[in-house]
Design a protein around this motif. Sequence first.
Motif, PDB file in Angstrom:
ATOM      1  N   LEU A  47      12.211  -9.319  -4.820  1.00 38.71           N
ATOM      2  CA  LEU A  47      11.497  -8.789  -5.983  1.00 38.71           C
ATOM      3  C   LEU A  47       9.999  -8.718  -5.738  1.00 38.71           C
ATOM      4  N   ALA A  48       9.454  -9.730  -5.120  1.00 40.20           N
ATOM      5  CA  ALA A  48       8.018  -9.708  -4.819  1.00 40.20           C
ATOM      6  C   ALA A  48       7.673  -8.556  -3.882  1.00 40.20           C
ATOM      7  N   ALA A  49       8.556  -8.277  -2.913  1.00 38.06           N
ATOM      8  CA  ALA A  49       8.306  -7.178  -1.985  1.00 38.06           C
ATOM      9  C   ALA A  49       8.368  -5.832  -2.693  1.00 38.06           C
ATOM     10  N   VAL A  50       9.338  -5.682  -3.633  1.00 36.55           N
ATOM     11  CA  VAL A  50       9.446  -4.416  -4.374  1.00 36.55           C
ATOM     12  C   VAL A  50       8.211  -4.172  -5.232  1.00 36.55           C
ATOM     13  N   VAL A  51       7.741  -5.191  -5.933  1.00 40.12           N
ATOM     14  CA  VAL A  51       6.537  -5.052  -6.761  1.00 40.12           C
ATOM     15  C   VAL A  51       5.328  -4.702  -5.909  1.00 40.12           C
ATOM     16  N   ASN A  55       3.117  -1.189  -6.242  1.00 36.70           N
ATOM     17  CA  ASN A  55       1.661  -1.161  -6.452  1.00 36.70           C
ATOM     18  C   ASN A  55       0.960  -0.389  -5.343  1.00 36.70           C
ATOM     19  N   TYR A  56       1.427  -0.573  -4.130  1.00 38.19           N
ATOM     20  CA  TYR A  56       0.811   0.149  -3.013  1.00 38.19           C
ATOM     21  C   TYR A  56       1.025   1.649  -3.153  1.00 38.19           C
ATOM     22  N   ALA A  57       2.260   2.053  -3.532  1.00 39.79           N
ATOM     23  CA  ALA A  57       2.544   3.488  -3.681  1.00 39.79           C
ATOM     24  C   ALA A  57       1.713   4.087  -4.801  1.00 39.79           C
ATOM     25  N   LEU A  58       1.538   3.342  -5.906  1.00 34.86           N
ATOM     26  CA  LEU A  58       0.731   3.837  -7.021  1.00 34.86           C
ATOM     27  C   LEU A  58      -0.715   4.029  -6.611  1.00 34.86           C
ATOM     28  N   ILE A  59      -1.265   3.057  -5.940  1.00 32.40           N
ATOM     29  CA  ILE A  59      -2.658   3.166  -5.502  1.00 32.40           C
ATOM     30  C   ILE A  59      -2.832   4.280  -4.478  1.00 32.40           C
ATOM     31  N   ALA A  60      -1.867   4.378  -3.561  1.00 33.74           N
ATOM     32  CA  ALA A  60      -1.949   5.439  -2.546  1.00 33.74           C
ATOM     33  C   ALA A  60      -1.831   6.807  -3.180  1.00 33.74           C
ATOM     34  N   GLY A  61      -0.955   6.945  -4.204  1.00 31.42           N
ATOM     35  CA  GLY A  61      -0.810   8.235  -4.875  1.00 31.42           C
ATOM     36  C   GLY A  61      -2.074   8.639  -5.610  1.00 31.42           C
ATOM     37  N   GLN A  62      -2.737   7.655  -6.238  1.00 34.18           N
ATOM     38  CA  GLN A  62      -3.988   7.968  -6.923  1.00 34.18           C
ATOM     39  C   GLN A  62      -5.067   8.385  -5.934  1.00 34.18           C
ATOM     40  N   ASP A  63      -5.045   7.768  -4.781  1.00 32.12           N
ATOM     41  CA  ASP A  63      -6.049   8.126  -3.793  1.00 32.12           C
ATOM     42  C   ASP A  63      -5.830   9.530  -3.244  1.00 32.12           C
TER      43      ASP A  63
END
Length: 232
Positions: A47-51, A55-63
């Motif tokens: 679960l920690a890895a999925v979260v 978060n990484y995908a969200l930040i990367a998508g915004q960038d």
Amino acid sequence: MGTALSFSRPPESRGSGSAFVGQPEDDEPPRVPRRRRWWLLGVAVVLAAVVAFGNYALIAGQDDRVDVLVLTREVGWGQTIVEGDVGVAKAVPDQPLAFIPVGDKARVVGQVARSILPAGTVLAPGQLSGQPIPGPGERLVGLPVRPGHLPARGLSAGDLVQVTPIAASSGPDVGQAPANTSGPFRARVLGVGPPDSAGAVTVDVVVGTDAAHAATSASAGQVVVVQLGPGE
């Protein structure tokens, strides 16, 4: 005299470094060793890895977002795009979705819409045209339309209509088509003017050269405008 008896406790054996181990009483339950639940630890790690990945995908998508051109208001078919119609928004590039980058804003201003474009539309190259309306081989004609001779809901830019000339409302030939017209013809609505004191409006329509004569004759009389559905 009799022999003396000793009631003292027998001596305990004491060994160097030894300890006395007592036996458990009969009413004390046996101790069961605890099992470590390793699967719970594994679930927590997953679960920690999925979260973290989310978060990484969200930040990367915004960038990866880029500035694109959008419409700040609705633009009808055939209308020219002006400076105030175009705004800037953030969007994530997607291969199937075409867009116009913000650097091409100067090229967009002055072009015409090829269809009705609602407010908030992300502009794409195929939605605009540099060809003014009317284009080559087309004519723009204004038709006076009385109340009751067009749909009550009104007409919008881009609507396909059939225009039928009719005779004047007086005389023995009421309802007859004028002799100087070639009958009904199709046209594309460009715009509708405000009503006059009698409630009549002027409907600007675009016709091809084949219907130019009929449209010119109809503009001098009365017409009935019927909106057509898609594919008619």
